[in-house]
Design a protein around this motif. Structure first.
Motif, mmCIF file in Angstrom:
data_model
loop_
_atom_site.group_PDB
_atom_site.id
_atom_site.type_symbol
_atom_site.label_atom_id
_atom_site.label_comp_id
_atom_site.label_asym_id
_atom_site.label_seq_id
_atom_site.Cartn_x
_atom_site.Cartn_y
_atom_site.Cartn_z
ATOM 1 N N VAL A 1 0.856 -1.176 0.000
ATOM 2 C CA VAL A 1 0.000 0.000 0.000
ATOM 3 C C VAL A 1 0.896 1.230 0.000
ATOM 4 N N ASN A 2 0.673 2.150 -0.926
ATOM 5 C CA ASN A 2 1.384 3.436 -0.927
ATOM 6 C C ASN A 2 0.581 4.438 -0.107
ATOM 7 N N VAL A 3 1.281 5.198 0.739
ATOM 8 C CA VAL A 3 0.628 6.129 1.653
ATOM 9 C C VAL A 3 1.189 7.526 1.434
ATOM 10 N N ILE A 4 0.286 8.511 1.317
ATOM 11 C CA ILE A 4 0.694 9.900 1.104
ATOM 12 C C ILE A 4 -0.112 10.813 2.022
ATOM 13 N N SER A 5 0.400 12.020 2.200
ATOM 14 C CA SER A 5 -0.330 13.048 2.934
ATOM 15 C C SER A 5 0.135 14.405 2.449
ATOM 16 N N ASP A 6 -0.679 15.420 2.696
ATOM 17 C CA ASP A 6 -0.315 16.798 2.375
ATOM 18 C C ASP A 6 0.013 16.969 0.894
ATOM 19 N N VAL A 7 -0.985 16.674 0.081
ATOM 20 C CA VAL A 7 -0.840 16.753 -1.377
ATOM 21 C C VAL A 7 -0.777 18.210 -1.830
ATOM 22 N N HIS A 8 -1.566 19.064 -1.229
ATOM 23 C CA HIS A 8 -1.537 20.507 -1.465
ATOM 24 C C HIS A 8 -1.387 20.876 -2.938
ATOM 25 N N GLY A 9 -2.304 20.359 -3.744
ATOM 26 C CA GLY A 9 -2.387 20.780 -5.128
ATOM 27 C C GLY A 9 -1.498 20.063 -6.120
ATOM 28 N N ASN A 10 -0.703 19.101 -5.691
ATOM 29 C CA ASN A 10 0.238 18.432 -6.591
ATOM 30 C C ASN A 10 -0.455 17.284 -7.330
ATOM 31 N N ALA A 11 -1.341 17.644 -8.245
ATOM 32 C CA ALA A 11 -2.119 16.643 -8.983
ATOM 33 C C ALA A 11 -1.246 15.819 -9.919
ATOM 34 N N GLU A 12 -0.200 16.415 -10.469
ATOM 35 C CA GLU A 12 0.665 15.699 -11.413
ATOM 36 C C GLU A 12 1.330 14.500 -10.736
ATOM 37 N N ALA A 13 1.918 14.724 -9.557
ATOM 38 C CA ALA A 13 2.554 13.614 -8.838
ATOM 39 C C ALA A 13 1.504 12.649 -8.301
ATOM 40 N N LEU A 14 0.351 13.163 -7.922
ATOM 41 C CA LEU A 14 -0.711 12.318 -7.387
ATOM 42 C C LEU A 14 -1.138 11.259 -8.389
ATOM 43 N N ALA A 15 -1.136 11.588 -9.658
ATOM 44 C CA ALA A 15 -1.568 10.645 -10.690
ATOM 45 C C ALA A 15 -0.690 9.401 -10.739
ATOM 46 N N ALA A 16 0.549 9.514 -10.268
ATOM 47 C CA ALA A 16 1.465 8.370 -10.289
ATOM 48 C C ALA A 16 1.676 7.769 -8.907
ATOM 49 N N ALA A 17 0.971 8.278 -7.895
ATOM 50 C CA ALA A 17 1.256 7.888 -6.506
ATOM 51 C C ALA A 17 0.925 6.437 -6.206
ATOM 52 N N GLY A 18 0.040 5.834 -6.979
ATOM 53 C CA GLY A 18 -0.339 4.456 -6.720
ATOM 54 C C GLY A 18 0.463 3.426 -7.486
ATOM 55 N N GLU A 19 1.432 3.852 -8.267
ATOM 56 C CA GLU A 19 2.180 2.918 -9.105
ATOM 57 C C GLU A 19 2.917 1.880 -8.264
ATOM 58 N N GLY A 20 2.785 0.624 -8.657
ATOM 59 C CA GLY A 20 3.458 -0.472 -7.975
ATOM 60 C C GLY A 20 2.773 -0.946 -6.716
ATOM 61 N N ALA A 21 1.613 -0.375 -6.389
ATOM 62 C CA ALA A 21 0.919 -0.719 -5.146
ATOM 63 C C ALA A 21 -0.443 -1.336 -5.438
ATOM 64 N N ASP A 22 -0.951 -2.076 -4.447
ATOM 65 C CA ASP A 22 -2.289 -2.647 -4.552
ATOM 66 C C ASP A 22 -3.362 -1.632 -4.204
ATOM 67 N N ALA A 23 -2.993 -0.588 -3.472
ATOM 68 C CA ALA A 23 -3.941 0.462 -3.092
ATOM 69 C C ALA A 23 -3.165 1.702 -2.695
ATOM 70 N N LEU A 24 -3.849 2.841 -2.738
ATOM 71 C CA LEU A 24 -3.293 4.106 -2.272
ATOM 72 C C LEU A 24 -4.077 4.564 -1.054
ATOM 73 N N ILE A 25 -3.371 5.041 -0.039
ATOM 74 C CA ILE A 25 -3.988 5.687 1.111
ATOM 75 C C ILE A 25 -3.552 7.140 1.123
ATOM 76 N N CYS A 26 -4.526 8.043 1.238
ATOM 77 C CA CYS A 26 -4.243 9.472 1.279
ATOM 78 C C CYS A 26 -4.754 10.027 2.605
ATOM 79 N N LEU A 27 -3.862 10.676 3.349
ATOM 80 C CA LEU A 27 -4.184 11.179 4.685
ATOM 81 C C LEU A 27 -4.470 12.675 4.696
ATOM 82 N N GLY A 28 -4.966 13.191 3.572
ATOM 83 C CA GLY A 28 -5.571 14.513 3.579
ATOM 84 C C GLY A 28 -4.697 15.681 3.192
ATOM 85 N N ASP A 29 -5.302 16.855 3.312
ATOM 86 C CA ASP A 29 -4.764 18.139 2.868
ATOM 87 C C ASP A 29 -4.514 18.144 1.353
#
Length: 255
Positions: A3-31
């Motif tokens: 599972v890939n885990v991220i937080s504090d995205v703050h508008g970074n949609a470009e990187a967000l689109a690739a955040a789940g690569e190689g993982a079975d799921a993505l967890i996003c902890l907000g902002d």
């Protein structure tokens, strides 16, 4: 499982689109929202509305913890605008949410940060994105519990709640293997921001739950430049998964 885990995205949609690569799921902890970038004062809702010089000034006041002056300065700027505050902010947030939620991979499990507006999320969460707050899920045999939002501060960000309300959400989770929250447990090393040079608010309820239920992991964000990114509290590995807006890199949990 991974599972890939991220937080504090703050508008970074470009990187967000690739955040789940190689993982079975993505967890996003907000902002997801970017209201004002403290490193690049030209980015965010505030400079878009009021210009970079005014963004410089409000960052200066807030960094000096002159919150009353910052609020008065902000009130003067809003009074000069030809649209009311709520309408302007909601319109800008909606634009950001449209981009953020479109970038989420499937499946994504997400909770709110303190700068998010929970009332809007249901309009943008697509099939494959599950929003959780005070709730649990099971992934690969592990139980994940989610607690969104932050505690009240002089910053007065949109999703700050009382200590009692926050503690009730933590209590509702019961025993979990992975405790997922936007803010950290109330541990000085985990709540101190070395660049802002201040302690952010952590949760005593999260810390009590860690001592009481001994989850394998406590995962969180919120503190962008923490004194310590990872430490043990009893049997629990506490991990700040990082300021995703700046790094564009998820933290991976594998088992």
């Amino acid at each position: 499982m991974r599972v890939n885990v991220i937080s504090d995205v703050h508008g970074n949609a470009e990187a967000l689109a690739a955040a789940g690569e190689g993982a079975d799921a993505l967890i996003c902890l907000g902002d997801l929202v970017l209201f004002l970038d403290y490193h690049d004062h030209a980015r965010g809702i505030f400079p878009d509305l009021f210009g970079v010089e005014n963004a410089h000034r409000i960052v200066e006041l807030r960094t000096a913890r002159r919150f009353d002056e910052a609020r008065e300065f902000g009130r003067r700027l809003w009074a000069e605008l030809d649209v009311d505050r709520e309408t302007a902010i909601e319109s800008a947030v909606r634009d950001q949410y449209a981009a953020m939620f479109a970038a989420f991979p499937t499946p994504t499990y997400a909770t709110y940060g303190n700068v998010d507006i929970p009332g809007l999320w249901h309009e943008y969460a697509r099939p494959g994105t599950t929003v959780l707050d005070g709730q649990r899920i099971e992934l690969g045999g592990l139980v994940f519990g989610f607690v969104g939002g932050g505690l009240r501060t002089p910053m007065r960000t949109p999703y700050e709640i009382s200590d009692e309300e926050y503690a009730a959400k933590v209590e509702a989770l019961g025993e979990v293997d992975v405790l997922c929250s936007h803010i950290p447990p109330e541990v000085p090393e985990l709540t101190y921001d070395t660049v802002a040079r201040r302690f952010e608010r952590g949760s005593a309820a999260l810390l009590a739950a860690i001592h009481r239920t001994r989850p394998r992991y406590s995962l969180f964000g919120h503190v962008h430049q923490p004194l310590v990114r990872r430490m043990r509290v009893g049997a629990t590995e506490c991990v700040n998964v990082g300021h995703f807006a700046a790094t564009g890199r998820p933290w991976a949990l594998e088992w």
